[in-house]
Design an enzyme around this catalytic site. Structure first.
Site, short mmCIF file in Angstrom:
data_model
loop_
_atom_site.label_atom_id
_atom_site.label_comp_id
_atom_site.label_asym_id
_atom_site.label_seq_id
_atom_site.Cartn_x
_atom_site.Cartn_y
_atom_site.Cartn_z
N VAL A 232 -6.23 4.42 -5.93
CA VAL A 232 -4.98 5.23 -5.00
C VAL A 232 -5.39 6.25 -4.55
O VAL A 232 -4.88 6.59 -3.78
CB VAL A 232 -4.03 4.59 -6.02
CG1 VAL A 232 -3.98 5.64 -6.89
CG2 VAL A 232 -2.80 4.66 -4.72
N ASP A 233 -6.15 7.04 -5.50
CA ASP A 233 -6.21 8.67 -5.00
C ASP A 233 -7.13 8.19 -3.82
O ASP A 233 -6.91 8.93 -3.00
CB ASP A 233 -7.09 9.16 -6.01
CG ASP A 233 -7.01 10.24 -6.31
OD1 ASP A 233 -7.06 11.16 -5.00
OD2 ASP A 233 -8.70 11.04 -7.10
N GLY B 110 -4.83 0.82 -13.12
CA GLY B 110 -6.16 0.72 -12.71
C GLY B 110 -8.07 0.90 -13.84
O GLY B 110 -7.93 0.94 -14.91
N VAL B 111 -8.50 1.71 -13.57
CA VAL B 111 -9.81 2.12 -14.41
C VAL B 111 -8.99 3.34 -14.90
O VAL B 111 -10.41 2.91 -16.24
CB VAL B 111 -10.86 3.09 -13.23
CG1 VAL B 111 -11.55 2.58 -12.06
CG2 VAL B 111 -10.07 4.43 -13.02
N TYR B 112 -8.45 3.23 -15.20
CA TYR B 112 -7.72 4.18 -17.13
C TYR B 112 -7.10 3.29 -17.64
O TYR B 112 -7.39 4.07 -19.00
CB TYR B 112 -6.69 5.26 -16.48
CG TYR B 112 -7.62 6.74 -15.55
CD1 TYR B 112 -8.72 7.26 -15.73
CD2 TYR B 112 -7.16 8.07 -15.74
CE1 TYR B 112 -9.09 7.97 -15.78
CE2 TYR B 112 -7.19 8.94 -15.31
CZ TYR B 112 -8.30 9.02 -14.62
OH TYR B 112 -8.90 10.15 -14.31
N ASP C 108 0.75 -1.39 -0.09
CA ASP C 108 0.00 0.37 0.15
C ASP C 108 1.17 1.02 -0.10
O ASP C 108 1.49 1.27 1.32
CB ASP C 108 -0.69 -0.07 0.87
CG ASP C 108 -1.41 1.29 1.66
OD1 ASP C 108 -1.92 2.29 1.16
OD2 ASP C 108 -2.31 1.29 2.37
N ILE C 109 0.85 2.31 -0.71
CA ILE C 109 1.12 3.04 -1.05
C ILE C 109 1.55 4.59 0.00
O ILE C 109 2.43 5.27 0.52
CB ILE C 109 1.47 3.36 -2.36
CG1 ILE C 109 2.21 5.04 -2.90
CG2 ILE C 109 0.09 5.25 -2.98
CD1 ILE C 109 2.59 5.46 -4.58
N SER D 26 -2.43 4.81 -14.03
CA SER D 26 -3.13 4.96 -15.65
C SER D 26 -3.64 3.38 -15.43
O SER D 26 -4.18 3.09 -16.39
CB SER D 26 -2.87 5.57 -16.49
OG SER D 26 -2.46 6.62 -16.95
N1 AR6 Z 1 -1.19 2.00 -3.18
C1 AR6 Z 1 -0.72 1.63 -3.95
N2 AR6 Z 1 -1.49 0.58 -5.48
C2 AR6 Z 1 -2.91 0.51 -5.52
C3 AR6 Z 1 -3.50 1.43 -4.33
C4 AR6 Z 1 -2.59 1.59 -3.22
N3 AR6 Z 1 -3.16 2.09 -1.72
N4 AR6 Z 1 -5.08 1.49 -4.36
C5 AR6 Z 1 -5.17 0.72 -6.09
N5 AR6 Z 1 -3.61 0.92 -6.04
P1 AR6 Z 1 -6.33 3.84 -9.92
P2 AR6 Z 1 -5.44 5.50 -12.28
C6 AR6 Z 1 -3.20 0.24 -7.51
O1 AR6 Z 1 -7.36 2.98 -10.56
O2 AR6 Z 1 -5.96 4.08 -13.31
C7 AR6 Z 1 -9.49 7.18 -9.16
O3 AR6 Z 1 -10.58 7.01 -9.45
C8 AR6 Z 1 -4.50 -0.29 -8.39
O4 AR6 Z 1 -4.57 -2.04 -8.07
O5 AR6 Z 1 -5.97 4.64 -8.51
O6 AR6 Z 1 -4.76 6.04 -13.11
C9 AR6 Z 1 -8.91 8.50 -10.11
O7 AR6 Z 1 -9.27 10.02 -8.82
C10 AR6 Z 1 -4.13 0.04 -9.81
O8 AR6 Z 1 -3.00 -1.07 -10.22
O9 AR6 Z 1 -5.66 5.02 -10.93
C11 AR6 Z 1 -8.85 9.07 -11.26
O10 AR6 Z 1 -10.57 9.14 -11.63
C12 AR6 Z 1 -2.86 1.15 -9.97
O11 AR6 Z 1 -3.27 1.87 -8.23
C13 AR6 Z 1 -8.65 7.71 -12.21
O12 AR6 Z 1 -9.14 6.66 -10.57
C14 AR6 Z 1 -4.14 2.16 -10.15
O13 AR6 Z 1 -4.55 2.39 -10.15
C15 AR6 Z 1 -7.45 7.33 -12.30
O14 AR6 Z 1 -7.43 5.79 -12.67
#
Ligand code: AR6
Length: 170
Positions: free
Chosen positions: A33-34, A123-125, A10-11, A121
């Site tokens: 992660v945000d 995750g949801v992106y 977890d970051i 990018s």
């Molecule tokens: N620590 C490390 N990695 C994590 C954590 C954590 N606590 N939580 C999730 N991840 P994403 P994006 C991973 O969707 O694709 C948000 O709603 C996760 O498994 O967080 O850049 C923002 O507000 C994945 O591999 O980011 C934007 O609207 C990675 O982090 C949008 O999502 C990134 O997933 C950004 O989308």
């Protein structure tokens, strides 16, 4: 010395000078992660984000990054980087490259010695992780960032293995 390290975890728990957030352009929180970073940092982080200059409700255009204080996190700063939405934003490679580059530049210009990245990018992106790993590792290996310790925090076994492989065999 090797200045890039891969951590599975977890970051929000990273003990570094700057934690990078995979944010969106409005910079007011979200999921993934945000959401985790805002929950761990508390309301001071949201207040700091609200103070960032906006243009048409955009605080941080895609491919750019903004630095704020880090609230209750152990880090000094949060660097909010906005990666491309894969399949929607044009030239995703360039935008992901510049999101990493702008984050690293901000860390260096603020005197940081260490920085932690999530898989921006991926995750949801929807960015394909193999490609994202290649881009992120190649930007982090640039000589101008040699003075920084760079950590990648990855959640799953699969993502960790992808980043490890790119680091060992670019
Ligand atoms: N620590 C490390 N990695 C994590 C954590 C954590 N606590 N939580 C999730 N991840 P994403 P994006 C991973 O969707 O694709 C948000 O709603 C996760 O498994 O967080 O850049 C923002 O507000 C994945 O591999 O980011 C934007 O609207 C990675 O982090 C949008 O999502 C990134 O997933 C950004 O989308």
């Amino acid at each position: 010395m090797d200045t890039i390290k891969i951590v599975q975890g977890d970051i929000t728990q990273a003990t570094v000078d700057a934690i990078v957030n995979a944010a969106n352009s409005r910079m007011l929180g979200g999921g993934g992660v945000d959401g985790a970073i805002h929950r761990a940092a508390g309301p001071k982080l949201l207040a700091a984000c609200e103070k960032v200059k906006t243009k048409n409700r955009v605080r941080c255009p895609v491919g750019e990054a903004r630095l704020t204080e880090a609230g209750n996190l152990k880090a000094k700063y949060v660097i909010h980087a906005v990666g491309p939405r894969y399949g929607i934003d044009k030239n995703p490679e360039n935008l992901l490259t510049s999101a990493y580059q702008n984050s690293l530049d901000l860390a260096v210009s603020h005197g940081c010695e260490s920085i932690a990245f999530p898989a921006i990018s991926c995750g949801v992106y929807g960015y394909p992780p193999q490609e994202a790993a290649k881009i992120s590792v190649s930007v982090c290996k640039r000589p101008e960032y040699e003075s920084l310790m760079k950590y990648f925090y990855l959640f799953s076994d699969e993502m960790t293995a992808i980043w490890m492989a790119k680091l060992e065999h670019p």
